[in-house]
Design an enzyme around this catalytic site. Structure first.
Site, mmCIF file in Angstrom:
data_model
loop_
_atom_site.group_PDB
_atom_site.id
_atom_site.type_symbol
_atom_site.label_atom_id
_atom_site.label_comp_id
_atom_site.label_asym_id
_atom_site.label_seq_id
_atom_site.Cartn_x
_atom_site.Cartn_y
_atom_site.Cartn_z
ATOM 1 N N HIS A 1 -2.357 -2.342 2.113
ATOM 2 C CA HIS A 1 -1.137 -3.055 1.710
ATOM 3 C C HIS A 1 -1.438 -4.467 1.218
ATOM 4 O O HIS A 1 -1.424 -5.417 2.015
ATOM 5 C CB HIS A 1 -0.190 -3.160 2.906
ATOM 6 N N GLU B 1 0.501 -6.435 -0.279
ATOM 7 C CA GLU B 1 1.677 -7.308 -0.075
ATOM 8 C C GLU B 1 1.697 -7.897 1.332
ATOM 9 O O GLU B 1 2.416 -8.850 1.608
ATOM 10 C CB GLU B 1 2.975 -6.550 -0.393
ATOM 11 N N CYS C 1 0.278 2.672 -0.469
ATOM 12 C CA CYS C 1 0.488 3.509 0.714
ATOM 13 C C CYS C 1 1.329 4.742 0.357
ATOM 14 O O CYS C 1 0.881 5.592 -0.387
ATOM 15 C CB CYS C 1 1.109 2.673 1.841
#
Lengths: 750, 232
Positions: B204, B206, B87
């Site tokens: 993302h 994560e 990002c």
């Protein structure tokens, strides 16, 4: 240098003070106040800071419970024990007036302000919510306001890095010209590591940290304490400007500074800036402060003491350090590139003194400025509004028959109050910090797990202002009950409440009667549901040239899931072949319903049927059924009634259902229309696996709560009696497209 | 054991999320590196996390590229070290010149946060070696400036060299305009540099490492990196 104006009664009136209040000030000081002192009093005694017209009524709310670690009003936010050595700080606050004239900054700084209330207590914000009220989306000005408010909330929250996990929004022409923007923050702190807004220990240094002080937001609190009018546009400079990056730095630096142990007390600066934080902290510790304004970092040159004290520049905090340890605090802020300056010290005089250019500009007994001290307290005149009887005697037999239920359902789902809010919530980062188990959109409440435990916080804002308008006491009760019910539907036990009371001008007896009744209703429900009020905010003067907005006591509910893996519940169906059941009270009456408002253009009748003691038993039963593993899905019946619940359960899951209303009709003693569209409270639609049905029925009989079989899940269509048979995908399209279609229709106008 | 370093800019807000995913979900060795550090120290991979590095009021990542730590990240990357920018991290890598192209504001000019799908276009990178070719991964986005753009010749080179690793697609893996959330050229969601040791991606991973959060597909990217650094 400019000479300060002479202080006269006329000048005091211009500052929004009354003649009596001006006399009172002279009494406290034993003399005529200086211009600077007058400015400080005017803002500290504004409705926004002093709660002068509401505090007596607020004191009637239940505010005790074994789960509360801090009582209402004692600190910046409520603090609830959630076990595992953790506490949850949470609070909701309004930013209505700024958002009405400058929606982007108004909403953004509302978000910033409420997060500061949380981290000033040492808690790290973990979730944000917002509760919004607007006029009709057919009005281009309303579209401009909605676009600006959502953009402001998004930009501030996304950059600050806290997920916006839930909220509520409601549109009605009653809010035209005076939108409501209520922002809520929820934070976590280890029990025993909380900070306090106090100023103990004369000689302790006072430090200002964060952004420099500028001329923005002067008299913001006073502005928030007036009705919105044509002239409000000229108050645009009263709106503060937000800097989320600075807030993020301030958050990290503040939490790190608190860890040093060098902080004796800390308070954020919101309304009334330096004057409010310094006087409130001093008053609480029965000390005083001597502050040299020359030492505070200034954004622009030539500011006067008056401007420095009243500035509402955002992203600032006032810290009292333990003497000799101030350098530890300054070092932390240096690391984060945030300015910090010692600007004075705590004294034992009981007075706040503000110096500038070696001149004493103001010396005021701290206690005389604050709520609970010398600030005025009023109870205003009340009168029951005449409109209530007219509303309650509405003749429902005059309502035209419903010929096409399928069209009626689709029309209802296209109401912006019912339709998907995706256009709004996709602009918010609702996942950052990787704790969001259920975000906005597909759930009755936001669910945020707590890493390192099995627990999750479940949060929701709610209030149907139309109900409160039609029946203030019942409406106030329902606001609390519905927020709690949403939390229960997610598998959580409701713990405590924060509230944001949005009402009109308290000097109008009808407005004040409604205010007292609504707060009374909230209190009834908080007591019955064992969810004490931990604090909140009052916003009066929500009026526009056409009158007051719907009275809107917004509830922020906090609930707790003890074991996420076992207790979490969601509203959508899980598989075909499950039994669909209705649990709860009879579905009768169309008063105050979205169906009546959106499909027929009527705001009539009484607020929906509601029995608080039944609701209490209903919620206890529902939570037990969920936690006992009896249910596959649960969704409460609220705006739009059973029809909305059934449609949403299918839309969320993509699974159809075949529903037969005859048993529900027989139970309720009402016709199909009321069964589908009544907003009678204390009801939920659930789905059950066949092998758990007997256990559910047994449990419902034991609890004395009706369990009515409605049908079976399956297929690709939602079928209700012989009246509705529509593909779920087609229903979903109407539900998803309603708000985007309005917002993209034409450009928003300023 | 391989060590991951998560950079921390003052406005990073996905730094803890990356740390959590690596440390607590994948049991990897991970540490934070403050933006004022001039050296990364001993590390095997760098994660440039999401957030708003320095507020990003100017242009996302435009100031971060000048931070002390980024000078060492560039050196580390040029020596072949693994760097993943997520990002805002992707935006920073673009600004730092480690990846070609630039980001524009999303086509609809609004921030968008949602679950979506990415088609895995290349599996011969250290970030995607454990993913089946063509697999659609469910990984969310959350950004206001993710509209990838590049001059035609750069784009042509990227495509010819197989540097486009992920593209926005439908749940079934179809790369179609309706699956593009921000207007990116060729539905680009993630690219690698020519040497394939630097990956930038807007989604993302994560946020997609645990069942409770809705998807575990993001793990495959970190597991590929771990596998590359310490082959089983």
């Amino acid at each position: 240098m400019l000479k300060e104006p002479e202080v006269t009664l006329a000048l005091a009136l211009e500052h929004g003070l009354t003649a009596d209040e001006f006399e009172k000030i002279k009494g406290y000081l034993g003399r005529v106040p200086t211009f600077t002192e007058l400015g400080v009093y005017s803002v500290m005694w504004s409705e926004h800071c002093s709660y002068k017209n509401s505090i007596k009524v607020l004191k009637t709310l239940p505010n005790k419970g074994p789960q509360l670690l801090v009582g209402a009003g004692e600190e910046n936010a409520g603090l609830v024990d959630i076990g595992d050595g953790l506490a949850c700080a949470f609070k909701i606050e309004s930013h209505n007036h700024p958002s009405a004239v400058e929606p982007y900054q108004g909403a953004a700084t509302g978000v910033g302000g409420i997060h500061r209330d949380i981290f000033t207590m040492g808690a790290r914000p973990v979730a944000a919510l917002n509760s919004l009220r607007f006029g009709s989306l057919d009005n281009p000005r309303v579209r401009f306001l909605l676009d600006g408010v959502v953009h402001g909330i998004a930009d501030y929250g996304n950059s600050f890095g806290v997920p916006t996990v839930a909220g509520d929004i409601f549109f009605d022409p009653a809010y035209e010209g005076n939108p409501l923007v209520n922002a809520m923050s929820v934070g976590l702190v280890k029990a025993g590591e909380t900070a306090s807004a106090i100023a103990p220990g004369p000689g302790n240094p006072v430090i200002i940290v964060g952004a420099s002080t500028g001329r923005d937001g002067i008299h913001g609190a006073t502005f928030a304490s007036e009705e919105i009018s044509e002239e409000s546009e000229s108050k645009r400079p009263s709106v503060q400007v937000g800097d989320p990056f600075m807030e993020k730095l301030l958050l990290e630096a503040t939490l790190e500074a608190l860890k040093t142990g060098a902080v004796a007390g800390i308070q954020d600066m919101g309304a009334a800036g330096i004057s409010c934080s310094s006087s409130e902290m001093s008053a609480k510790s029965r000390t005083g402060m001597r502050i040299n304004l020359d030492l505070a970092p200034q954004r622009e040159s030539g500011m006067t003491a008056y401007e420095m004290l009243l500035s509402e520049s955002q992203e600032r905090m006032l810290i009292v350090a333990h003497k000799g340890r101030e350098q530890e605090i300054l070092d932390v802020f240096e690391k984060w590139d945030v300015s910090a300056a010692v600007i004075g010290e705590v004294t034992d005089t009981g007075e706040v003194e503000y110096w500038m250019h070696d001149e004493l500009k103001a010396r005021i007994p701290a206690d005389s400025l604050v709520l609970g001290g010398g600030a005025p307290v009023y109870e205003r005149e009340t009168r029951r509004p005449d409109y209530l009887d007219a509303k309650h005697s509405f003749d429902f037999s005059s309502l035209p028959e419903e010929n096409d239920y399928e069209a009626a359902l689709l029309k209802l789902l296209s109401s912006p109050n019912i339709a998907s809010k995706r256009w709004i919530f996709e602009q918010y980062d609702h996942m950052v910090r990787t704790n969001t188990v259920l975000g906005p959109g597909a759930s009755d409440a936001g669910v945020v797990r707590i890493k390192g435990t099995k627990k999750a916080l479940v949060v929701k804002t709610d209030c149907n202002g139309r109900y409160v308008h039609l029946n203030p006491r019942k409406g106030g009760q329902i606001a609390v009950a519905e927020a709690a019910r949403n939390v229960v539907c997610s598998g959580a036990k409701p713990l405590a409440v924060t509230n944001c009371l949005n009402f009109g001008n308290p000097y109008k007896p009808e407005v004040y009667w409604v205010f007292k009744e609504a707060v009374g209703g909230m209190g009834d429900a908080c007591l019955a549901l064992s969810t004490p009020v931990t604090g909140g905010n009052v916003s009066f003067y929500n009026e526009n040239p056409k009158g007051a907005v719907f009275p809107t006591p917004t509830i922020g509910m906090l609930g707790l899931i003890d074991d996420l893996e076992k207790q979490l519940m969601t509203p959508g169906y899980k598989a075909a072949g499950h039994v669909v059941c209705y649990l709860g009270a009879k579905r009768t009456g169309l008063g105050g319903s979205e169906y009546l408002s959106w499909n027929h253009g009527l705001t009539e009748g009484d607020a929906p049927e509601f029995d608080l003691s039944y609701e209490t038993r209903f919620q206890a039963f529902l939570l037990e059924a969920i936690r006992g593993g009896l249910l596959q899905s649960a969704h409460d019946c609220s705006d739009g009634g059973l029809a909305t619940s059934l449609a949403e359960k299918s839309i969320f899951s993509g699974i159809g259902a075949e529903i037969d209303l005859s048993a529900l009709q027989a139970y309720s003693g009402s016709d199909v229309r009321e069964c589908l569209f009544s907003e009678a409270q204390s009801g939920a639609v659930v789905s059950v696996a066949e092998d758990k049905l007997t256990a559910l029925i047994k449990a419902s009989e034991d609890a004395g709560i009706a369990c009515i079989r409605l049908g079976l899940t399956g297929g690709e269509a939602l079928k209700i009696d012989k009246l509705i048979a529509k593909a779920v995908s087609a229903i979903g399209l109407v539900y998803e497209e309603a708000i985007p279609a309005k917002m993209n229709s034409t450009a928003a106008a300023v | 054991m391989a060590t991951f370093s998560v950079l921390v800019f003052p406005g990073s807000n996905c730094d803890h999320d990356a740390y959590h995913a690596l440390k607590h979900v994948l049991a990897a060795d991970v540490r934070f590196v403050w933006h004022k550090e001039t050296s990364l120290g001993k590390t095997d991979a760098v994660i440039v996390p999401g957030g708003f590095s320095y507020g990003d009021y100017l242009r996302s990542g435009a100031i971060a590229r000048f931070s002390p730590v980024m000078q060492d990240v560039v050196k580390f990357a040029n020596k072949g070290g693994l760097v993943i920018g997520i990002c805002n991290g992707f935006q920073i890598l673009l600004e730092a010149g480690l990846l070609p192209g630039a980001m524009l504001a999303n086509e609809n000019l609004k921030f968008r946060c949602k679950q979506l799908y990415l088609r895995t276009e290349q599996t011969d990178t250290p970030f995607s070696s454990l993913i089946e070719p063509g697999r659609a991964l469910q990984i969310p986005i959350a950004h206001g400036e993710g509209n990838y753009t590049a001059p035609p010749e750069t784009l042509k080179t990227l495509e010819e060299n197989g540097q486009v690793v992920f593209r926005y697609c439908t749940a079934l893996g179809d790369v179609v305009p309706e699956a593009n959330p921000n207007g990116s050229l060729n539905n680009i969601a993630g690219i690698v540099n020519k040497d394939r040791n630097v990956l930038g991606m807007m989604p993302h991973p994560e946020r997609a490492c645990e069942t409770e959060l809705g998807s575990t597909d993001g793990r495959l990217i970190f597991e590929s990196m771990l596998n590359h650094l310490q082959p089983a």
